[in-house]
Design a protein around this motif. Structure first.
Motif: not given
Length: 369
Positions: A132-160
């Motif tokens: 809810d607080n985005r640096p620079y521009v409104d489309y900056y919504q970054w996921l944490c690369p360490t948290r298991e759930e967020s990184r697995n979400h990204v990896l799931g998209l890659v797999e698809g």
């Protein structure tokens, strides 16, 4: 992604041929990037988008324009929609183009799944989440690369995306943390001075990142007087991005594809600006975005940055294809950019983006084949 947004901020696009490396493909020749006959030893790519509203005939006309003017490969952003990718990929292949699935990886603006989990998002040193607080521009919504759930979400998209038939690679963009430093040419747009690492642009300080770092190094980066001086803390975050890349590499290779990425101009610069050390990754090819005008540099800087990246990749099985920013270029400048890339041993050039390619640009590309 709108071009106007890119004029405000660098896309780490926001990019490859392994066929000339017999050792790399010896164990599994199906993983060679070039799934179709190679048109040239020097490859031309273009970043472009897709949406469900356009008719097939519109895509066919676009892809035909690229193919007829010497472009070999398209990097298609479908907003991680594998069904849309499966629809447009055969249209591009029919025109003789390689197809690469372009994904915004750690920056996931408007991701309907991620938005249901506010704790997945990266947190700045001053304690603010990009949810809810985005640096620079409104489309900056970054996921944490360490948290298991967020990184697995990204990896799931890659797999698809990697399971879509006819796709040569999954192409990672925004595979980093938010910009700790913007390119110097963009600072005036934000009325900013960045002479040190500022807390509001320094990520990720979420509880999971801090806890995992503490277990290894027995110190809390939130309590450091100047975290920018702690090399272990920076390395921890570099490693977390690397882990996402390396896991993606395994996923796409298991599905018979290869992995490519849009990265910052050269590794040392990427390390300094966005916590991205791409010469350490498991990856088949990189397309560094050597957008000289963003850095107030001249055209020969494209050659310098290309050469630096090639040097950093020495003895690695990773190809480099120079990425250039077309909107700021005349036809003559594009010709010189291609020359700079070729003379400094790039394997090709990628153009951002398809919509910016004017007839004069296309003629330069076609004539240089």
């Amino acid at each position: 992604m709108k071009l106007s947004q890119l004029l405000l901020l660098v896309f780490p696009l926001l990019l490859i041929s392994c066929a000339d490396d017999p050792e790399k493909n010896k164990e599994n020749p199906d993983l060679a990037l070039n799934t179709e006959p190679e048109k040239t030893d020097f490859k031309y790519w273009v970043w472009t988008g897709a949406n469900n509203e356009r008719a097939d005939s519109s895509y066919t006309a676009e892809y035909k324009k690229y193919s007829e003017n010497g472009i070999d490969a398209v990097l298609i952003n479908t907003n991680t929609d594998p069904e849309l990718l499966a629809r447009v990929a055969p249209l591009a292949r029919k025109e003789g183009l390689e197809v690469h699935a372009w994904i915004m990886a750690m920056n996931r603006p408007g991701d309907s799944v991620a938005l249901q989990h506010p704790d997945w998002y990266a947190v700045s040193r001053d304690g603010k989440s990009t949810f809810d607080n985005r640096p620079y521009v409104d489309y900056y919504q970054w996921l944490c690369p360490t948290r298991e759930e967020s990184r697995n979400h990204v990896l799931g998209l890659v797999e698809g995306l990697s399971k879509v038939e006819g796709v040569a690679s999954v192409h990672l963009d925004y595979i980093r943390l938010p910009d700790i430093f913007l390119p110097i040419g963009l600072l005036p747009k934000y009325d900013l001075e960045q002479e040190e690492e500022l807390p509001q642009f320094d990520f990720c300080y979420c509880d999971v990142c801090v806890s995992e770092f503490e277990k290894i190094h027995h110190k809390d980066p939130r309590e450091m007087e100047n975290p920018a001086l702690d090399i272990e803390w920076k390395q921890f975050r570099l490693n977390k991005i690397k882990e996402v890349v390396d896991d993606s590499y395994k996923i796409v290779h298991d599905n018979g594809k290869i992995l490519t990425a849009a990265v910052f101009p050269y590794p040392e610069m990427a390390d300094h600006m966005v916590r991205q050390r791409w010469d350490k990754w498991k990856i088949d090819a990189v397309l560094p975005m050597i957008y000289h005008n963003f850095y107030n540099e001249e055209l020969d800087w494209i050659g310098f940055a290309t050469r630096q990246g090639i040097s950093d990749l020495e003895n690695k099985n990773t190809e480099l294809h120079t990425g250039v920013f077309v909107p700021a270029m005349t036809g003559a400048e594009l010709k010189e950019s291609i020359k700079q890339a070729k003379e400094n041993d790039a394997k090709g050039v990628s153009f951002f983006d398809g919509g910016a390619l004017k007839p004069e640009h296309l003629q330069v590309i076609k004539n240089s084949k």
